[in-house]
Motif scaffolding. Structure first.
Motif, PDB file in Angstrom:
ATOM      1  N   ARG A 129     -11.100  -1.545   6.915  1.00 35.92           N
ATOM      2  CA  ARG A 129     -10.427  -0.380   7.528  1.00 35.92           C
ATOM      3  C   ARG A 129     -11.280   0.871   7.371  1.00 35.92           C
ATOM      4  NH1 ARG A 129      -6.085  -0.362   2.537  1.00 35.92           N
ATOM      5  NH2 ARG A 129      -7.449   0.708   1.086  1.00 35.92           N
ATOM      6  N   ARG A 130     -10.829   1.946   7.944  1.00 32.61           N
ATOM      7  CA  ARG A 130     -11.510   3.236   7.789  1.00 32.61           C
ATOM      8  C   ARG A 130     -11.277   3.686   6.352  1.00 32.61           C
ATOM      9  NH1 ARG A 130     -14.084   3.491  12.058  1.00 32.61           N
ATOM     10  NH2 ARG A 130     -15.212   5.106  10.977  1.00 32.61           N
ATOM     11  N   SER A 131     -12.300   4.182   5.703  1.00 29.37           N
ATOM     12  CA  SER A 131     -12.151   4.559   4.295  1.00 29.37           C
ATOM     13  C   SER A 131     -11.425   5.895   4.158  1.00 29.37           C
ATOM     14  CB  SER A 131     -13.511   4.613   3.609  1.00 29.37           C
ATOM     15  OG  SER A 131     -14.275   5.628   4.185  1.00 29.37           O
ATOM     16  N   GLY A 132     -10.794   6.050   3.009  1.00 24.29           N
ATOM     17  CA  GLY A 132     -10.158   7.322   2.683  1.00 24.29           C
ATOM     18  C   GLY A 132      -8.799   7.528   3.318  1.00 24.29           C
ATOM     19  N   GLN A 133      -8.323   6.544   4.053  1.00 21.36           N
ATOM     20  CA  GLN A 133      -7.021   6.738   4.715  1.00 21.36           C
ATOM     21  C   GLN A 133      -5.857   6.322   3.838  1.00 21.36           C
ATOM     22  OE1 GLN A 133      -7.331   4.867   8.592  1.00 21.36           O
ATOM     23  NE2 GLN A 133      -7.919   6.827   9.467  1.00 21.36           N
ATOM     24  N   GLN A 134      -6.130   5.394   2.898  1.00 19.77           N
ATOM     25  CA  GLN A 134      -5.060   4.937   2.021  1.00 19.77           C
ATOM     26  C   GLN A 134      -5.488   5.041   0.573  1.00 19.77           C
ATOM     27  OE1 GLN A 134      -3.117   1.146   3.249  1.00 19.77           O
ATOM     28  NE2 GLN A 134      -4.199   1.463   5.169  1.00 19.77           N
ATOM     29  N   ALA A 135      -4.531   5.358  -0.301  1.00 16.44           N
ATOM     30  CA  ALA A 135      -4.820   5.454  -1.730  1.00 16.44           C
ATOM     31  C   ALA A 135      -5.111   4.059  -2.283  1.00 16.44           C
ATOM     32  CB  ALA A 135      -3.625   6.057  -2.451  1.00 16.44           C
ATOM     33  N   ARG A 136      -5.817   4.036  -3.412  1.00 15.87           N
ATOM     34  CA  ARG A 136      -6.132   2.762  -4.038  1.00 15.87           C
ATOM     35  C   ARG A 136      -4.857   2.055  -4.478  1.00 15.87           C
ATOM     36  NH1 ARG A 136      -9.558   2.749  -9.457  1.00 15.87           N
ATOM     37  NH2 ARG A 136      -8.565   0.877 -10.276  1.00 15.87           N
ATOM     38  N   HIS A 137      -4.793   0.753  -4.191  1.00 18.36           N
ATOM     39  CA  HIS A 137      -3.651  -0.074  -4.585  1.00 18.36           C
ATOM     40  C   HIS A 137      -3.942  -0.663  -5.965  1.00 18.36           C
ATOM     41  CE1 HIS A 137      -0.965  -3.597  -4.494  1.00 18.36           C
ATOM     42  NE2 HIS A 137      -0.296  -2.981  -3.531  1.00 18.36           N
ATOM     43  N   SER A 138      -2.891  -0.889  -6.773  1.00 15.46           N
ATOM     44  CA  SER A 138      -3.124  -1.367  -8.148  1.00 15.46           C
ATOM     45  C   SER A 138      -3.722  -2.777  -8.181  1.00 15.46           C
ATOM     46  CB  SER A 138      -1.816  -1.341  -8.941  1.00 15.46           C
ATOM     47  OG  SER A 138      -0.858  -2.169  -8.314  1.00 15.46           O
TER      48      SER A 138
END
Ligand SMILES: [Zn+2]
Length: 268
Positions: A79-88
């Protein structure tokens, strides 16, 4: 657990986005997921062709290869980076040029990414891919004749034919009216079983794989093929052929779904 159709779905999607993209950096959130073996550094290398053999994904780079096995719960998200926060459950993140990122997410942590100079030593130990055009019904029949295993264990072992797991073995054996404990060498006429294996795999590829719990494609979506199972996960429900109840038994150490009326032992 992802099997051939799920891994093939991921491979096809990666083929559309990865080739030509350069790796800028790599972030490891769980050390054991990533094994760097004898291979040149990743940053600066570009992705080439995306291969698959059995349940292994092969991401070829300029000078080395990433060999990926999703195991129980691994997911690859592009995916495009920076669009979603890191998932655990994110274990590895590859930052690519063009603002893309490739995430390896894995709740159970059994999945592995191996960075190697060549995938050859590993692939040599692996059987022929179940969808490989070189694998014919005649060749399949001769493998069965030489085996001392029951048919379920034979099909699950990745040493002869690679890519099948518990779901598609149970589905193919049902369509072939074969009891899973039938000795492989006693399967009379390998062609119907061979054709049914191809049928269940191709149908699942067409449906973007099966999602029982964790499997997702590279866009985070579930597969659709679980809607079409005849026996897998249907214990207690009526058989679609004879109306009798589907049972769950244990074969080759795995929960195995059969219709005891349609798949009788000794009847092949
Ligand atoms: Zn039945």
């Amino acid at each position: 657990m992802p099997e051939l159709p799920e891994v093939e779905t991921v491979a096809r999607e990666l083929r559309a986005v990865l080739p030509g993209k350069k790796i800028r950096s790599l972030e490891l959130y769980w050390e054991k997921t990533f094994e760097h073996q004898d291979a040149p550094p990743l940053p600066g290398q570009r992705f080439g062709t995306i291969g698959r053999q059995g349940k292994y994904l092969l991401l070829n780079l300029d000078k080395s290869v990433l060999v990926i096995h999703l195991r129980m719960t691994g997911q690859l998200l592009a995916r495009r980076s920076g669009q979603q926060a890191r998932h655990s459950h994110d274990r590895v993140r590859f930052l690519l040029d063009d603002g893309l990122e490739l995430i390896f997410r894995d709740s159970r942590k059994f999945g592995r990414i191996r960075h190697v100079l060549s995938a050859e030593p590993l692939l040599r130990k692996l059987g022929t891919d179940a969808m490989d055009q070189k694998l014919t019904a005649a060749l399949f029949g001769s493998m069965l004749q030489k085996s001392a295993m029951n048919i379920k264990a034979f099909l699950l072992s990745q040493k002869y034919i690679a890519g099948l797991g518990n779901i598609y073995v149970d589905e193919a054996l049902f369509l072939s009216a074969l009891h899973p404990l039938t000795p492989a060498r006693e399967v009379s006429g390998a062609e119907p079983l061979f054709n049914n294996i191809r049928l269940v795999l191709q149908r699942s590829i067409d449906n973007m794989g099966s999602t029982i719990s964790d499997y997702r494609n590279t866009k985070g979506n579930e597969g659709l093929n679980q809607r079409y199972f005849n026996v897998y996960g249907r214990q207690g429900l009526p058989c679609k052929k004879c109306g009798g109840p589907i049972e769950k038994i244990r074969v080759a150490g795995r929960g195995t779904h059969i219709c005891p009326r349609c798949q009788q032992r000794g009847k092949t």
